[in-house]
Design a protein around this motif. Structure first.
Motif, short mmCIF file in Angstrom:
data_model
loop_
_atom_site.label_atom_id
_atom_site.label_comp_id
_atom_site.label_asym_id
_atom_site.label_seq_id
_atom_site.Cartn_x
_atom_site.Cartn_y
_atom_site.Cartn_z
N ALA A 207 49.19 35.42 80.59
CA ALA A 207 48.15 34.52 80.12
C ALA A 207 48.87 33.37 79.43
O ALA A 207 50.01 33.53 78.98
N GLN A 208 48.18 32.22 79.37
CA GLN A 208 48.77 31.05 78.70
C GLN A 208 47.97 30.74 77.45
O GLN A 208 46.73 30.81 77.47
N VAL A 209 48.67 30.36 76.39
CA VAL A 209 48.00 29.96 75.16
C VAL A 209 47.47 28.54 75.31
O VAL A 209 47.86 27.80 76.22
N ASN A 210 46.60 28.15 74.40
CA ASN A 210 46.15 26.77 74.36
C ASN A 210 47.32 25.85 74.03
O ASN A 210 48.35 26.28 73.49
N ASN B 117 57.98 29.07 99.75
CA ASN B 117 57.47 28.94 98.38
C ASN B 117 56.93 30.25 97.84
O ASN B 117 55.87 30.72 98.28
N PRO B 118 57.62 30.85 96.89
CA PRO B 118 57.06 32.05 96.24
C PRO B 118 55.72 31.73 95.58
O PRO B 118 55.54 30.63 95.05
N MET B 119 54.82 32.68 95.60
CA MET B 119 53.46 32.45 95.10
C MET B 119 53.36 32.82 93.61
O MET B 119 53.76 33.91 93.21
N LEU B 120 52.81 31.89 92.83
CA LEU B 120 52.56 32.16 91.41
C LEU B 120 51.30 31.40 91.03
O LEU B 120 51.13 30.25 91.42
N VAL B 121 50.41 32.05 90.27
CA VAL B 121 49.26 31.33 89.70
C VAL B 121 49.55 31.19 88.20
O VAL B 121 49.27 32.09 87.41
N PRO B 122 50.13 30.05 87.79
CA PRO B 122 50.58 29.92 86.40
C PRO B 122 49.47 29.56 85.44
O PRO B 122 49.64 29.67 84.23
N GLU B 123 48.34 29.08 86.00
CA GLU B 123 47.16 28.79 85.18
C GLU B 123 45.95 29.02 86.06
O GLU B 123 45.93 28.63 87.23
#
Ligand code: DGJ
Length: 543
Positions: A60-63, A340-346
């Motif tokens: 998870a990403q912080v604000n 391209n490796p798959m990542l959902v960073p947000e």
């Protein structure tokens, strides 16, 4: 992080034994390389290796303004509630280098300390020359040096809120700061709390397709670089001659990618962690003209340009704030490429997004990370939840509580190409996964008991399922708000499936812990998953 502690003990033993044989340097070096987080490719698939094994980032990403030490007490409770194994946090250039050449690693060190205390890895987000297209995180010595670090100028000659990628002074300064960050990180983090670094944030420009300053015009009138011609299989010429209507956008993408590629390469030269760039998307189904979205970032249409311009970047990753199934899964299709490796960073943090964790896994994602997961008081309702409370966290926490204990197993199965996963598509209610002789049939919505019942779908659609194949008739199965069943693929055999055994349990590391056998109501109508975290090992036969 449990594994990291194991490796620190292992490293002490290694150093002791290597020293006694006089090969300390060589062997310590090879262990470091093995345990350094890295992207590994095999048979066209990718994995993020952490501590020498495939790792699934449950993130998870912080604000944006939450990485400050005073804010962290409002971050960690959410980290725990979500069962994260990785937290994405910004490092602000303005904080890290308040005056040119004077670096302040205190925030970085606080993050490292506290992440270790909370047993999570970190992904650092370098908020440098670009943050959502703007230079707002640059230190004053950049902001106030407009002559040497100018803004992009649009076609009408007006400045826009984005820094030009053609400033050598800007590039040199960003590169120097980022390199210092990586140097400090390398020294401060021998246990690899940090597993990846995002270079800049949603780079690109809103409000102009490219820079039209005199300096940019001169470059635009010049020849397309040979490396790009080769990558795009084009003949030499100017940007306009080679790329026609796309010339403005492709020129800007090349310019930004080249700049960021230089920053990343310099950082990697001192500490080669995996590095990625995140994309503010264009509409994947109906993209408008280049000046209607953020131009120059790694949107789906310029991925090959980014690959050619920034080889130090391991992957280009979509920030997905598109809640509808068709768009979300189209974005996953567009970024899941052989190169391209798959990542959902947000991704959005409202409950409707949680089920896309399964579709991301089905696209071999190495990680998934809803945005804005803390209780510092900021919410962005248009793209996420109206408040971060128990209800908002619950569906994300459910996913991670299922997958957390077996993250390594899942990452390995995905790397080996044995795993398939889907999210509920509200348009169909039933989805089929092909495993050769077997078909896994996923259906959504209650009631489904009894013959002839048609699955109605969940309201709202919140289901997802994962099936991985261990052997010809052996599967690992989990799901939320879905039924999973199996059929014999070849109907002409006129055979029915029977469950030989359905075991519920879970993994601890690589070890399966048996809890009970499912039978009777729990299997007579297929394998029904609710919002209980349940994982099954299923063996099948026919009759
Ligand atoms: C995407 C950006 O990458 C994030 O930093 C944040 O600004 C969100 N958009 C919106 O809150």
């Amino acid at each position: 992080m449990k594994r990291s502690r194991f490796f620190s003990i292992a490293s002490l033993l290694l150093i002791f034994s290597a020293a006694s044989f006089g090969t300390l340097e060589l062997r310590a070096q090879s262990r470091t390389n093995q345990s350094l987080p890295r992207i590994v490719q095999k048979d066209g698939r990718y994995a993020l290796f952490v501590d020498g094994a495939p790792f699934l980032m449950l993130g998870a990403q912080v604000n944006n303004s939450s990485a400050w030490p005073e804010m962290l007490p409002k971050v960690w409770p959410t980290v725990e509630k979500l069962h994260l194994n990785t937290l994405e946090v910004p490092i602000y250039w303005e904080q890290f280098e308040p005056q040119q050449g004077h670096f302040d690693p205190s925030v970085l060190h606080t993050l490292l300390d506290q992440a270790r205390q909370h047993h999570v890895h970190l992904v650092l987000l370098w908020f440098g020359t670009w943050k959502n297209g703007s230079g707002h995180y640059t230190p004053p010595f950049i902001k106030l040096d407009e002559a040497r670090v100018p803004h992009v100028v649009n076609a009408e000659g007006h400045k826009v809120d984005s820094l030009s990628p053609h400033s050598q002074v800007g590039l040199d300064a960003d590169r120097a700061a980022f390199t210092e960050l990586m140097r400090d990180l390398k020294a401060a983090d021998p246990q690899h709390t940090v597993i990846m670094v995002q270079v800049e944030n949603e780079s690109g420009t809103y409000g102009s397709v490219r820079d039209f300053s005199p300096q940019a015009q001169k470059l635009f009138a010049g020849q397309v670089p040979a490396v790009l011609l080769k990558a795009m299989q084009k003949q030499p010429g100017t940007w306009q001659q080679v790329f026609g209507d796309n010339a403005d956008e492709f020129f800007h993408a090349w310019s930004i990618a080249h700049y960021i590629g230089e920053v990343a390469a310099a950082g990697k030269a001192v500490y080669p962690l995996p590095m990625y760039v995140n994309a503010a998307l264009r509409d994947p189904l109906h993209p408008g003209k280049a000046n209607t979205y953020e131009s120059g970032g790694p949107t789906d249409n310029v991925i090959p340009i980014w690959k050619a311009a920034a080889p130090a970047i391991d992957l280009l990753a979509p920030d997905i704030y598109l809640p509808d199934y068709a768009r979300y899964t189209k974005v996953l299709d567009l970024y899941h490429r052989a190169d391209n490796p798959m990542l959902v960073p947000e991704t959005g943090n409202s409950p409707e997004y949680a089920r896309y964790f399964f579709a991301a896994l089905g696209h071999q994602a190495i990680g998934f990370s809803p945005f804005g997961m803390d209780t510092t008081g900021y919410v962005n309702a248009p793209i996420g939840a109206a408040r971060i409370d128990e209800d908002a966290l619950a569906p994300f926490a459910l996913n991670y509580s299922i997958f957390g204990p077996m993250d390594g197993v899942i990452a390995r199965l995905n790397f080996e190409g044995k795993l398939q996963a889907v999210s509920e598509d509200p348009a169909v209610h039933t989805q089929t996964l092909d495993f050769g002789k077997w078909k896994a049939v996923i259906s959504y919505g209650l009631p489904q008991f009894g013959n002839g019942k048609v699955p109605p779908g969940n309201t709202p659609p919140d289901g997802g399922a994962m099936v991985a194949q261990f052997g010809p008739d052996e599967f690992l199965v989990t799901a939320v708000h879905a039924r999973v069943d199996f059929e014999v693929a070849d109907k002409s055999l006129a055979k029915q499936r029977q469950f030989v055994k359905v075991e519920e349990g879970n993994y601890e590391g690589n070890n399966w812990h048996f809890t009970r056998i499912w039978n009777g109501d729990q299997t007579d109508y297929g394998l029904n998953f609710t919002s209980a975290p349940q994982v099954l090992r299923v063996s099948l036969a026919t009759y």
